[in-house]
Design a protein around this motif. Structure first.
Motif, PDB file in Angstrom:
ATOM      1  N   TRP A 130       0.985  -1.188   0.020  1.00 11.94           N
ATOM      2  CA  TRP A 130      -0.040   0.276  -0.004  1.00 11.94           C
ATOM      3  C   TRP A 130       1.097   1.449   0.048  1.00 11.94           C
ATOM      4  O   TRP A 130       2.064   1.325   0.715  1.00 11.94           O
ATOM      5  N   GLY A 137      -3.871  -2.189   5.327  1.00 19.10           N
ATOM      6  CA  GLY A 137      -4.744  -1.375   4.525  1.00 19.10           C
ATOM      7  C   GLY A 137      -5.547  -0.395   5.418  1.00 19.10           C
ATOM      8  O   GLY A 137      -6.467   0.175   4.952  1.00 19.10           O
ATOM      9  N   ALA A 182      -2.543   0.212  -4.556  1.00 15.49           N
ATOM     10  CA  ALA A 182      -2.038  -0.970  -4.030  1.00 15.49           C
ATOM     11  C   ALA A 182      -1.288  -1.557  -5.367  1.00 15.49           C
ATOM     12  O   ALA A 182      -1.870  -1.638  -6.313  1.00 15.49           O
TER      13      ALA A 182
END
Length: 431
Positions: free
Chosen positions: A68, A82, A96
């Motif tokens: 991320w 996340g 991502a």
């Protein structure tokens, strides 16, 4: 006939190879790469954290790991899992990226609102006292404790009216100390004013560094001894340790823009260069350092009347530790550290200690004790002491009581570095 046989043979080889490839793919699903990433997430309207989800295609992708990243870490940060943590109101693009080398990535725009920033009294006072050039003065809060209370009307007026002053310094941990405190406060509140002030302070430190790598005690005020490269009270060492932290993103410095990492690393390396150049050589042998060096000649220099050119048993310890931070030390760095440790060994003073009485400090017998003096003569390596008259004395008792009690003339500063620290450093670098 021969031509037909050759074509048949080629067809058989092709079919066998194709079957083998299909068998390999079935037997080794590691060949299946990510083809698409779909991110699921909503805008933040309450200033609270949220978790983004990433659906990976195809279902049988061998490695579904993702990294991320975020477009503006001043607005928010995101964890490896996340979890999006808002810091300020605004918009960020979250991306991502597949870890399997496929190069596949996907992004989503998240709008953030509802973030309310807190304040911390200490940090607010530091904002008040920060000068326009980004640095901080030493007074009126030399020991930092004054930042922890409400400022008086007179202090507020003095701070506001003194914004343009050039009394900014790295002495007694100032500027670096305020920046670190503001970074701590930002980590708790995400108040953008704290991070902005810290960045302004960092830019001040970059500007204050000399081309030769040294930092003066004060900048831009170069009057008196303020222009000298200042190791005294670990002034320059504190700055260099801070630059090291930034280059590694440690101790809350990761909130700075990434571009600062390279600048800090370069500033640190320039500092190492001048440390090597200022190491004092006596009769062909490298020793340690003076508490301050001339910014042009790099020679040991005088600061206050009782701080004469000397080899320092105190400040040299922090300098040697800074050299030991270098991850891939050159032969020159290794030699400098070795020489400093050998000097610490030679500078040991045996069987004495200091004792504080009701109104004085005296030297007493202490069999088996080892300490070091603050100042050693550049030629003889014999400790000396000096009062406000600027004249060298051979014993502590010869200087005035005000200086005996108001200065650290003896200490155990090198005790740890000549032991386990040096041993661990040698083992780390195969020395």
């Amino acid at each position: 006939m021969n031509k037909f046989l050759k074509l048949s043979s080629l067809l058989i080889i092709f079919l066998v190879a194709a079957c083998s490839s299909d068998d390999d793919n079935e037997a080794n699903p590691g060949h299946v790469l990510v083809s698409a990433i779909n991110i699921q997430g909503n805008d933040i309207i309450d200033g609270k954290t949220t978790t983004l989800r990433a659906n990976i295609l195809p279902e049988n992708a061998a490695n579904k790991g993702i990294d991320w990243s975020i477009s503006d870490k001043k607005i928010a940060d995101i964890s490896d899992a996340g979890v999006l943590n808002p810091k300020d109101n605004g918009e960020v693009t979250v991306t991502a990226t597949a870890q399997d080398g496929s190069g596949v990535s996907s992004s989503i725009l998240i709008k953030i609102s509802g973030v309310n920033h807190g304040t911390i009294l200490q940090a607010e006072n530091m904002l008040l006292w920060q000068r326009n050039n980004g640095g901080w003065p030493k007074e009126p809060h030399n020991d930092f404790s004054g930042y922890n209370r409400e400022q008086t009307d007179a202090e507020i007026s003095a701070a506001l009216n003194g914004k343009s002053k050039t009394d900014t310094t790295i002495d007694n941990d100032h500027t670096v100390g305020e920046i670190r405190a503001l970074l701590d406060a930002y980590q708790v509140t995400f108040n953008p004013a704290y991070l902005e002030a810290a960045e302004n302070g960092l830019n001040y430190l970059f500007e204050a560094q000399y081309d030769n790598g040294g930092w003066p005690q004060y900048y831009p005020d170069k009057s008196g001894y303020r222009h000298q490269i200042t190791f005294n009270d670990n002034a320059m060492v504190n700055v260099m340790n801070f630059m090291w932290d930034i280059s590694k993103g440690e101790n809350d410095t990761g909130n700075f823009e990434d571009s600062y990492k390279e600048k800090a690393f370069n500033a640190f390396n320039k500092g190492i260069e001048v440390i090597l150049k200022t190491q004092i050589t006596v009769n062909g042998t490298k020793t340690a350092w003076c508490a301050q060096h001339d910014d042009i000649t790099l020679l040991p220099a005088t600061a206050r009347s009782y701080e004469l050119p000397s080899i320092s048993g105190s400040e040299s310890v922090g300098i040697a530790r800074t050299l030991m931070l270098v991850e891939s030390p050159s032969s020159e760095v290794k030699a400098a550290v070795k020489a400093a440790i050998e000097w610490f060994e030679d500078a040991k003073l045996y069987d004495i200690d200091t004792k504080k009485t009701a109104d004085d400090v005296i030297v007493v017998d202490a069999p088996g004790n080892i300490i070091w003096a603050r100042f050693y003569d550049l030629e003889t390596n014999i400790p000396f002491f000096c009062g406000r008259d600027g004249i060298k004395k051979s014993t502590l008792a010869e200087i005035e009581r005000e200086r005996r009690t108001g200065y650290a003339w003896y200490g155990t500063w090198p005790k740890n570095i000549i032991g386990s620290e040096y041993t661990n450093w040698k083992n780390k670098h195969g020395i």
